[in-house]
Scaffold this motif. Sequence first.
Motif, PDB file in Angstrom:
ATOM      1  N   TRP A  88       1.212  -0.983   0.110  1.00 51.52           N
ATOM      2  CA  TRP A  88      -0.112   0.038   0.539  1.00 51.52           C
ATOM      3  C   TRP A  88       1.004   1.079  -0.145  1.00 51.52           C
ATOM      4  O   TRP A  88       1.871   1.372   0.005  1.00 51.52           O
ATOM      5  CB  TRP A  88      -1.106   0.104   1.439  1.00 51.52           C
ATOM      6  CG  TRP A  88      -2.026  -0.978   1.608  1.00 51.52           C
ATOM      7  CD1 TRP A  88      -2.135  -2.282   0.328  1.00 51.52           C
ATOM      8  CD2 TRP A  88      -1.907  -1.667   2.856  1.00 51.52           C
ATOM      9  NE1 TRP A  88      -2.806  -2.605   1.227  1.00 51.52           N
ATOM     10  CE2 TRP A  88      -2.658  -3.257   2.849  1.00 51.52           C
ATOM     11  CE3 TRP A  88      -1.980  -1.134   4.129  1.00 51.52           C
ATOM     12  CZ2 TRP A  88      -3.653  -3.914   3.823  1.00 51.52           C
ATOM     13  CZ3 TRP A  88      -2.738  -1.753   5.169  1.00 51.52           C
ATOM     14  CH2 TRP A  88      -3.515  -3.130   5.087  1.00 51.52           C
ATOM     15  N   ILE A  89       0.149   2.842  -0.135  1.00 56.92           N
ATOM     16  CA  ILE A  89       0.586   3.396   0.311  1.00 56.92           C
ATOM     17  C   ILE A  89       0.682   4.329   1.677  1.00 56.92           C
ATOM     18  O   ILE A  89      -0.570   4.741   1.945  1.00 56.92           O
ATOM     19  CB  ILE A  89       0.727   4.860  -0.686  1.00 56.92           C
ATOM     20  CG1 ILE A  89       1.178   4.365  -2.456  1.00 56.92           C
ATOM     21  CG2 ILE A  89       1.192   5.978  -0.420  1.00 56.92           C
ATOM     22  CD1 ILE A  89       0.488   5.376  -3.547  1.00 56.92           C
ATOM     23  N   THR A  90       0.961   3.373   2.437  1.00 57.83           N
ATOM     24  CA  THR A  90       0.866   3.425   4.137  1.00 57.83           C
ATOM     25  C   THR A  90       0.906   4.085   5.029  1.00 57.83           C
ATOM     26  O   THR A  90      -0.633   4.782   5.688  1.00 57.83           O
ATOM     27  CB  THR A  90       1.503   1.973   4.792  1.00 57.83           C
ATOM     28  OG1 THR A  90       1.394   0.869   3.797  1.00 57.83           O
ATOM     29  CG2 THR A  90       0.606   2.105   6.332  1.00 57.83           C
ATOM     30  N   ALA A  91       1.604   4.822   4.507  1.00 55.49           N
ATOM     31  CA  ALA A  91       2.003   6.297   5.522  1.00 55.49           C
ATOM     32  C   ALA A  91       0.832   7.038   4.781  1.00 55.49           C
ATOM     33  O   ALA A  91       0.132   8.117   5.720  1.00 55.49           O
ATOM     34  CB  ALA A  91       3.076   7.109   5.286  1.00 55.49           C
ATOM     35  N   GLY A  92       0.057   7.357   3.769  1.00 56.54           N
ATOM     36  CA  GLY A  92      -0.543   8.181   3.649  1.00 56.54           C
ATOM     37  C   GLY A  92      -2.609   7.997   4.735  1.00 56.54           C
ATOM     38  O   GLY A  92      -3.360   8.546   3.942  1.00 56.54           O
ATOM     39  N   ARG A 301      11.262   2.778 -13.579  1.00 57.72           N
ATOM     40  CA  ARG A 301      10.199   3.028 -14.191  1.00 57.72           C
ATOM     41  C   ARG A 301       8.901   1.625 -14.227  1.00 57.72           C
ATOM     42  O   ARG A 301       7.641   2.456 -13.978  1.00 57.72           O
ATOM     43  CB  ARG A 301      11.110   2.961 -15.686  1.00 57.72           C
ATOM     44  CG  ARG A 301       9.623   3.708 -16.726  1.00 57.72           C
ATOM     45  CD  ARG A 301      10.280   3.728 -18.370  1.00 57.72           C
ATOM     46  NE  ARG A 301       9.722   4.239 -19.633  1.00 57.72           N
ATOM     47  CZ  ARG A 301       9.485   4.540 -20.336  1.00 57.72           C
ATOM     48  NH1 ARG A 301      10.779   3.806 -20.650  1.00 57.72           N
ATOM     49  NH2 ARG A 301       8.779   4.947 -21.113  1.00 57.72           N
ATOM     50  N   ARG A 302       9.404   0.779 -14.832  1.00 57.54           N
ATOM     51  CA  ARG A 302       8.921  -0.628 -14.705  1.00 57.54           C
ATOM     52  C   ARG A 302       7.598  -0.243 -13.095  1.00 57.54           C
ATOM     53  O   ARG A 302       6.693  -0.231 -13.316  1.00 57.54           O
ATOM     54  CB  ARG A 302       9.507  -1.864 -14.705  1.00 57.54           C
ATOM     55  CG  ARG A 302       9.117  -3.076 -14.729  1.00 57.54           C
ATOM     56  CD  ARG A 302       9.617  -3.907 -14.915  1.00 57.54           C
ATOM     57  NE  ARG A 302      10.551  -4.380 -16.205  1.00 57.54           N
ATOM     58  CZ  ARG A 302      10.359  -4.787 -16.413  1.00 57.54           C
ATOM     59  NH1 ARG A 302       8.878  -5.983 -16.925  1.00 57.54           N
ATOM     60  NH2 ARG A 302      11.214  -5.239 -18.172  1.00 57.54           N
ATOM     61  N   ASN A 303       7.985  -0.567 -11.791  1.00 52.61           N
ATOM     62  CA  ASN A 303       8.001  -0.233 -10.673  1.00 52.61           C
ATOM     63  C   ASN A 303       6.538   0.297 -11.309  1.00 52.61           C
ATOM     64  O   ASN A 303       5.016   0.412 -10.340  1.00 52.61           O
ATOM     65  CB  ASN A 303       8.573  -0.044  -9.687  1.00 52.61           C
ATOM     66  CG  ASN A 303       7.672   0.115  -8.488  1.00 52.61           C
ATOM     67  OD1 ASN A 303       6.892   1.149  -8.045  1.00 52.61           O
ATOM     68  ND2 ASN A 303       7.896  -0.878  -8.062  1.00 52.61           N
ATOM     69  N   SER A 304       6.656   1.775 -11.507  1.00 48.17           N
ATOM     70  CA  SER A 304       5.762   2.499 -11.138  1.00 48.17           C
ATOM     71  C   SER A 304       4.677   2.670 -11.829  1.00 48.17           C
ATOM     72  O   SER A 304       3.194   2.644 -11.752  1.00 48.17           O
ATOM     73  CB  SER A 304       6.318   4.303 -11.925  1.00 48.17           C
ATOM     74  OG  SER A 304       7.100   4.728 -10.706  1.00 48.17           O
ATOM     75  N   ILE A 305       4.713   1.679 -13.287  1.00 45.56           N
ATOM     76  CA  ILE A 305       3.758   1.671 -14.406  1.00 45.56           C
ATOM     77  C   ILE A 305       2.909   0.046 -14.249  1.00 45.56           C
ATOM     78  O   ILE A 305       1.490   0.618 -14.382  1.00 45.56           O
ATOM     79  CB  ILE A 305       4.716   1.402 -16.126  1.00 45.56           C
ATOM     80  CG1 ILE A 305       5.255   2.323 -16.305  1.00 45.56           C
ATOM     81  CG2 ILE A 305       3.566   0.714 -16.911  1.00 45.56           C
ATOM     82  CD1 ILE A 305       5.949   2.436 -17.918  1.00 45.56           C
ATOM     83  N   ILE A 306       3.219   0.043 -13.135  1.00 45.19           N
ATOM     84  CA  ILE A 306       2.653  -1.344 -12.656  1.00 45.19           C
ATOM     85  C   ILE A 306       1.580  -1.236 -11.484  1.00 45.19           C
ATOM     86  O   ILE A 306       0.455  -1.247 -11.473  1.00 45.19           O
ATOM     87  CB  ILE A 306       3.120  -2.869 -12.576  1.00 45.19           C
ATOM     88  CG1 ILE A 306       4.271  -3.472 -13.106  1.00 45.19           C
ATOM     89  CG2 ILE A 306       2.839  -3.681 -11.584  1.00 45.19           C
ATOM     90  CD1 ILE A 306       5.137  -4.780 -12.947  1.00 45.19           C
ATOM     91  N   VAL A 307       2.597   0.137 -10.654  1.00 40.87           N
ATOM     92  CA  VAL A 307       1.521   0.558 -10.035  1.00 40.87           C
ATOM     93  C   VAL A 307       0.365   1.721  -9.784  1.00 40.87           C
ATOM     94  O   VAL A 307      -0.878   1.563  -9.759  1.00 40.87           O
ATOM     95  CB  VAL A 307       2.494   1.492  -8.658  1.00 40.87           C
ATOM     96  CG1 VAL A 307       1.789   1.905  -7.753  1.00 40.87           C
ATOM     97  CG2 VAL A 307       3.133   0.704  -7.903  1.00 40.87           C
ATOM     98  N   SER A 322      -6.907   1.927   1.347  1.00 41.36           N
ATOM     99  CA  SER A 322      -5.577   2.730   1.178  1.00 41.36           C
ATOM    100  C   SER A 322      -3.665   2.965   0.066  1.00 41.36           C
ATOM    101  O   SER A 322      -3.239   2.855   0.014  1.00 41.36           O
ATOM    102  CB  SER A 322      -4.353   1.019   1.769  1.00 41.36           C
ATOM    103  OG  SER A 322      -4.630   0.000   1.406  1.00 41.36           O
ATOM    104  N   LEU A 323      -5.228   2.564  -0.853  1.00 43.13           N
ATOM    105  CA  LEU A 323      -4.484   2.676  -2.440  1.00 43.13           C
ATOM    106  C   LEU A 323      -3.065   1.927  -2.860  1.00 43.13           C
ATOM    107  O   LEU A 323      -2.878   1.243  -1.808  1.00 43.13           O
ATOM    108  CB  LEU A 323      -3.940   4.019  -2.574  1.00 43.13           C
ATOM    109  CG  LEU A 323      -4.426   4.860  -2.345  1.00 43.13           C
ATOM    110  CD1 LEU A 323      -3.921   6.380  -2.350  1.00 43.13           C
ATOM    111  CD2 LEU A 323      -5.649   4.415  -3.610  1.00 43.13           C
ATOM    112  N   SER A 324      -3.111   1.474  -3.736  1.00 44.61           N
ATOM    113  CA  SER A 324      -1.204   0.949  -3.839  1.00 44.61           C
ATOM    114  C   SER A 324      -0.396   1.577  -4.394  1.00 44.61           C
ATOM    115  O   SER A 324       0.056   2.911  -5.126  1.00 44.61           O
ATOM    116  CB  SER A 324      -2.164   0.158  -5.802  1.00 44.61           C
ATOM    117  OG  SER A 324      -3.153  -0.753  -5.919  1.00 44.61           O
ATOM    118  N   GLY A 325       0.879   1.361  -3.727  1.00 44.07           N
ATOM    119  CA  GLY A 325       1.886   1.847  -3.584  1.00 44.07           C
ATOM    120  C   GLY A 325       3.168   1.043  -4.020  1.00 44.07           C
ATOM    121  O   GLY A 325       2.734  -0.462  -4.737  1.00 44.07           O
TER     122      GLY A 325
END
Length: 468
Positions: A88-92, A301-307, A322-325
Amino acid sequence: MSVQKRPTGGEQPSALGALKLRVPFVHYKLEIPDILQGAILCVVPLSITALMTSVLGIPFEIAVAFVLFNNILYLLHTHFGDPTVAGWITAGIPLYVAFLMGYPEGEARILALIALQLTVALVFLGLGVFKGADSLVRKMPMSLKAGILIGAGVSAVMGEFAADGRVWTMPITILTGAVLGFFMLFSETAGPLRARYGFFRFVAQYGIAIPFLIAYVFGLIIGEVEMPVIEWGFTTIPVGTILQEYSIIGLGIPPFQYFIDAIPLALAAYIIAFGDILVMDSLFKNADSARKDEKLVFSPRRNSIIVGIRNTLHGIFAPFISLSGPAWTGGQALVINRYMNNPRSVMDSYWGGATSLYWGMTIAIVLVPVVTLFKPGLNIGMALTLLIQGYLCGYLAIEMLERESNLERGVAIIVGSVLAVKGAAWGLGIGLVLWLALEKNWFASACAATHPSNDEPAGDAEIASERS
């Protein structure tokens, strides 16, 4: 069917060229220790159901189906060439909750979450495709970046200890779990114990799972936690109900204003998540140094595209609070430490461990007896997750400001405080105003032109004048 072997020092075999598709039993073998760890740690993703039921009004059974869908999407990373253990993007999370609470209960909040998730997806996809991630974070003032982390950390702790916070629903149980969790993860005493005794190393490798289990059993004994009612069967995803009641297919596209409202929070979520990307890059470099038999390639870059793809799928079909991180730091540490500390004969490939962790977790969530066993204690898991996240955000923000000026520290505190109380839009807006008014030197070029640099040493009087 035998697993394809890699040459020593090369990448693990894959298919489909640049997509780097890897499937179990063909391109890697499953790792039993990581499957078992994932099964135990299913309490972590299941803990988000407490927020989904209280904030969004989603029935528990539907919320579990959302978690199962979320876990399946995690596997996109390791199956398509990204080595991260996604999360997740847990902190947010406290910021997302505050944002959603500004909308009426029911359909409006679901639509607001859809707008937020799709906006976050657009940010990740845009920055991933056009390689703008590094530039955005590099150019953002340090005071704003640290301020966002401060705000997220303060929000996390304030939310748990508020009058209606989770801590007070079962105070002895949750605080016991928090003390154990903090002790095992961060204590100066626990460090030497882990180094000296195998038992402490065993407990520490499971993150917050063991503190959760101890607190859960203790809560059952003292009566703060209800006895679980075990049910049998398998978790299913009721596609028709979800599409009709919780997706844009049934609810329609959110109003345009919802997307405008979501922009500041989406940017804040990305900035929080980018810290995980930096951590992952460092971890994989360390792993390459420790294990010379396998080459791990991490592409932000690959990580950001899959997220971005994961957030898009959630935003369209099953909005996730929790959104996807880009990464789950705790799970990543478990897998990468076992990989680095074992030879190839024990753990053949990193990819087997990283993927097996989520195979184990997903299988556990499919089993209704496991879900119902832990259901009464899910508030414990969520509280531990957010309290530890608050701690991490706090010390990371202070570490970021260690070499900065008092002016930047002061701006960061104001940004964090406003963000925690009024939300991301106010926090980022006031932070930008303060940066323009206080930190930005509008006359730097004029001063440089008026007082050009001189290579000759200054006289004593001039030096004294400059120092004064």
